[in-house]
Design an enzyme around this catalytic site. Structure first.
Site, PDB file in Angstrom:
ATOM      1  N   GLU A  18       0.817  -1.222   0.000  1.00 30.42           N
ATOM      2  CA  GLU A  18       0.000   0.000   0.000  1.00 30.42           C
ATOM      3  C   GLU A  18       0.849   1.271   0.000  1.00 30.42           C
ATOM      4  O   GLU A  18       1.988   1.269   0.474  1.00 30.42           O
ATOM      5  CB  GLU A  18      -0.942   0.006   1.200  1.00 30.42           C
ATOM      6  CG  GLU A  18      -0.221  -0.118   2.525  1.00 30.42           C
ATOM      7  CD  GLU A  18      -0.929   0.547   3.683  1.00 30.42           C
ATOM      8  OE1 GLU A  18      -1.251   1.740   3.577  1.00 30.42           O
ATOM      9  OE2 GLU A  18      -1.132  -0.123   4.712  1.00 30.42           O
ATOM     10  N   LYS A  79      -5.111  10.776   1.594  1.00 32.98           N
ATOM     11  CA  LYS A  79      -5.313   9.362   1.926  1.00 32.98           C
ATOM     12  C   LYS A  79      -6.621   8.942   1.281  1.00 32.98           C
ATOM     13  O   LYS A  79      -7.645   9.601   1.477  1.00 32.98           O
ATOM     14  CB  LYS A  79      -5.483   9.214   3.443  1.00 32.98           C
ATOM     15  CG  LYS A  79      -4.257   8.745   4.183  1.00 32.98           C
ATOM     16  CD  LYS A  79      -4.467   8.844   5.673  1.00 32.98           C
ATOM     17  CE  LYS A  79      -5.137   7.628   6.284  1.00 32.98           C
ATOM     18  NZ  LYS A  79      -5.260   7.756   7.752  1.00 32.98           N
ATOM     19  N   VAL A  99      -5.456   0.522   3.649  1.00 34.10           N
ATOM     20  CA  VAL A  99      -5.748  -0.906   3.544  1.00 34.10           C
ATOM     21  C   VAL A  99      -7.063  -1.124   2.780  1.00 34.10           C
ATOM     22  O   VAL A  99      -7.164  -1.987   1.915  1.00 34.10           O
ATOM     23  CB  VAL A  99      -5.795  -1.554   4.946  1.00 34.10           C
ATOM     24  CG1 VAL A  99      -6.389  -2.958   4.886  1.00 34.10           C
ATOM     25  CG2 VAL A  99      -4.390  -1.595   5.536  1.00 34.10           C
ATOM     26  N   ASP A 131     -14.755   6.893  15.772  1.00 28.70           N
ATOM     27  CA  ASP A 131     -13.787   6.866  14.673  1.00 28.70           C
ATOM     28  C   ASP A 131     -13.384   5.414  14.454  1.00 28.70           C
ATOM     29  O   ASP A 131     -12.612   4.843  15.224  1.00 28.70           O
ATOM     30  CB  ASP A 131     -12.573   7.745  15.023  1.00 28.70           C
ATOM     31  CG  ASP A 131     -11.544   7.795  13.888  1.00 28.70           C
ATOM     32  OD1 ASP A 131     -11.671   7.016  12.908  1.00 28.70           O
ATOM     33  OD2 ASP A 131     -10.606   8.603  13.991  1.00 28.70           O
ATOM     34  N   SER A 133     -11.999   2.842  11.437  1.00 24.64           N
ATOM     35  CA  SER A 133     -11.409   2.836  10.098  1.00 24.64           C
ATOM     36  C   SER A 133     -12.293   2.100   9.098  1.00 24.64           C
ATOM     37  O   SER A 133     -12.871   1.056   9.416  1.00 24.64           O
ATOM     38  CB  SER A 133     -10.044   2.158  10.154  1.00 24.64           C
ATOM     39  OG  SER A 133      -9.506   2.053   8.857  1.00 24.64           O
ATOM     40  N   ASP A 135     -11.180   0.434   6.933  1.00 20.48           N
ATOM     41  CA  ASP A 135     -10.485  -0.838   6.676  1.00 20.48           C
ATOM     42  C   ASP A 135     -11.339  -2.029   7.121  1.00 20.48           C
ATOM     43  O   ASP A 135     -11.352  -3.076   6.466  1.00 20.48           O
ATOM     44  CB  ASP A 135      -9.170  -0.917   7.462  1.00 20.48           C
ATOM     45  CG  ASP A 135      -8.100   0.038   6.924  1.00 20.48           C
ATOM     46  OD1 ASP A 135      -8.330   0.665   5.884  1.00 20.48           O
ATOM     47  OD2 ASP A 135      -7.045   0.137   7.585  1.00 20.48           O
ATOM     48  N   LYS A 152      -2.533  -1.044  15.083  1.00 21.58           N
ATOM     49  CA  LYS A 152      -1.614  -0.179  15.820  1.00 21.58           C
ATOM     50  C   LYS A 152      -2.108  -0.006  17.241  1.00 21.58           C
ATOM     51  O   LYS A 152      -3.298   0.236  17.467  1.00 21.58           O
ATOM     52  CB  LYS A 152      -1.547   1.189  15.124  1.00 21.58           C
ATOM     53  CG  LYS A 152      -0.677   1.138  13.885  1.00 21.58           C
ATOM     54  CD  LYS A 152      -0.752   2.418  13.105  1.00 21.58           C
ATOM     55  CE  LYS A 152      -2.031   2.516  12.327  1.00 21.58           C
ATOM     56  NZ  LYS A 152      -2.047   1.936  11.025  1.00 21.58           N
TER      57      LYS A 152
HETATM   58  N1  PSU Z   1       0.268   0.601   8.838  1.00 17.86           N
HETATM   59  C1  PSU Z   1       1.387   1.305   9.042  1.00 17.86           C
HETATM   60  N2  PSU Z   1       1.362   2.640   8.821  1.00 17.86           N
HETATM   61  C2  PSU Z   1       0.250   3.269   8.320  1.00 17.86           C
HETATM   62  C3  PSU Z   1      -0.945   2.519   8.085  1.00 17.86           C
HETATM   63  C4  PSU Z   1      -0.870   1.178   8.363  1.00 17.86           C
HETATM   64  O1  PSU Z   1       2.387   0.724   9.458  1.00 17.86           O
HETATM   65  O2  PSU Z   1       0.303   4.467   8.061  1.00 17.86           O
HETATM   66  C5  PSU Z   1      -2.184   3.145   7.475  1.00 17.86           C
HETATM   67  C6  PSU Z   1      -2.899   2.057   6.655  1.00 17.86           C
HETATM   68  O3  PSU Z   1      -2.942   2.527   5.325  1.00 17.86           O
HETATM   69  C7  PSU Z   1      -4.285   1.961   7.225  1.00 17.86           C
HETATM   70  C8  PSU Z   1      -4.485   3.379   7.698  1.00 17.86           C
HETATM   71  O4  PSU Z   1      -5.216   1.551   6.283  1.00 17.86           O
HETATM   72  O5  PSU Z   1      -3.214   3.661   8.322  1.00 17.86           O
HETATM   73  C9  PSU Z   1      -5.675   3.532   8.584  1.00 17.86           C
HETATM   74  O6  PSU Z   1      -6.056   4.877   8.598  1.00 17.86           O
HETATM   75  P1  PSU Z   1      -7.469   5.337   9.212  1.00 17.86           P
HETATM   76  O7  PSU Z   1      -7.337   5.097  10.680  1.00 17.86           O
HETATM   77  O8  PSU Z   1      -7.589   6.811   8.861  1.00 17.86           O
HETATM   78  O9  PSU Z   1      -8.515   4.503   8.532  1.00 17.86           O
HETATM   79 MN    MN Z   2     -10.382   7.265  11.020  1.00 16.35          MN
END
Ligand code: PSU
Ligand code: MN
Length: 297
Positions: A18, A79, A99, A131, A133, A135, A152
């Site tokens: 990605e 993003k 993702v 919030d 994701s 994903d 994470k």
């Molecule tokens: N894994 C990492 N670093 C990142 C991400 C994942 O090691 O920056 C990214 C991925 O692209 C994941 C995104 O889909 O963070 C999730 O963002 P959000 O919480 O805004 O959906």
């Molecule tokens: Mn988010």
């Protein structure tokens, strides 16, 4: 959707990577090297890397180095998750796929294996502001197996695991019974099943993707050598979470902001860990892809 696909004729051997991890997850100057390393690792196992992203509005599976450089040099690259991908295509914008959208584009190119660092999930404090994701919902729509070191640990790991369960997403562990928390190998949460060898894991992936047409989470904990020491990790996280956030820090900018604060607070330790786990996930995904190819998937 028209997707520019540069994957080899046997898509089963391809491993999607990605662009959000590269463009927003690590400092810009670390991205070209990380991208090259991930691609090299995938090839070293006999699979083919396919970097996914949006270049000038073209959804691409298999971005080349020049296209990645364009993204890295652009002043701002949005993003792209499943909610804004369509608009970014319409606006002929560049876009870093998360993702969710990497799964969407990979699936339309027939790519069934994808390596990331950590998937998005349920953010802490969801009682005040929800919030979650995009994903997570993507796993219910796109038939791709995603190798990840869990979510994470800046997120609510246990609630994310519950959300995956609610959505009916299969979560399997490679050499683990625990749902890993990115910088940390374990959490309070478990997995649906544990696999100790790549062959049987790939056979499961093949049958499950074919059976359901939906995604699979493959949890691969960070290598022992790079796991963060728990006490320091907690300290850095507390500091990052209580740091005054920039006014525009909400929605899509939350994850990148916290990650970069952690990289600074830990003197680069979290960045090193992030890179180590992304590499380990790329290696495992490549081995799964080669097995899928053998199974004629
Ligand atoms: N894994 C990492 N670093 C990142 C991400 C994942 O090691 O920056 C990214 C991925 O692209 C994941 C995104 O889909 O963070 C999730 O963002 P959000 O919480 O805004 O959906
Ligand atoms: Mn988010």
């Amino acid at each position: 959707m028209h997707v520019l696909s540069r994957v080899p004729s046997s898509a089963a051997r391809a491993v999607a990577l990605e662009t959000t991890l590269l463009v927003h997850g690590v400092p810009r100057d670390a991205a070209p090297e990380l991208s090259a390393e991930l691609a090299h690792l995938v090839r070293s196992h006999g699979a083919e890397p396919a970097l996914v992203g949006l270049h000038n509005g073209t959804p691409t599976v298999g971005l080349n180095d020049a296209e990645l450089a364009d993204l890295l040099h652009a002043p701002e690259v949005p993003k792209a998750n499943t909610s804004n991908l369509g608009y970014l295509i319409h606006a002929r914008s560049h876009g870093a796929t998360t993702v969710s959208t990497t799964m969407e584009l990979a699936a339309s190119a027939g790519v069934r294996t994808f390596a990331t660092g950590g998937i998005g999930g349920v953010h802490r404090g969801y009682g005040t502001r929800l919030d979650i994701s995009s994903d997570l919902a993507a796993f219910t729509r796109f038939p791709v197996a995603v190798v990840t070191s869990g979510v994470k640990s800046i997120l609510d790991v246990e609630s994310t695991r519950e959300a995956l369960e609610s959505l009916g997403v299969p979560v399997v562990g490679f050499m683990t019974d625990r749902f890993p928390a990115f910088y940390i190998r374990t959490s309070e949460a478990g997995v649906d099943a544990r696999f100790n060898d790549i062959k049987s894991l790939a056979a499961f992936v093949h049958h499950e993707l074919t059976r359901t047409g939906r995604g699979i989470v493959i949890a691969n904990p960070i290598p022992f050598s790079h796991e963060l020491e728990h006490e320091s990790w907690k300290r850095w996280l507390d500091l990052a979470m209580t740091a005054p956030s920039a006014p525009e820090s909400n929605g899509r900018s939350v994850t990148p902001r916290i990650l970069s604060q952690l990289h600074a607070l830990s003197g680069g330790k979290t960045l090193e860990a992030n890179i180590a786990l992304a590499k380990s996930n790329a290696s495992l995904a490549a081995q799964i892809a080669c097995q899928l190819d053998k199974l004629g998937a």
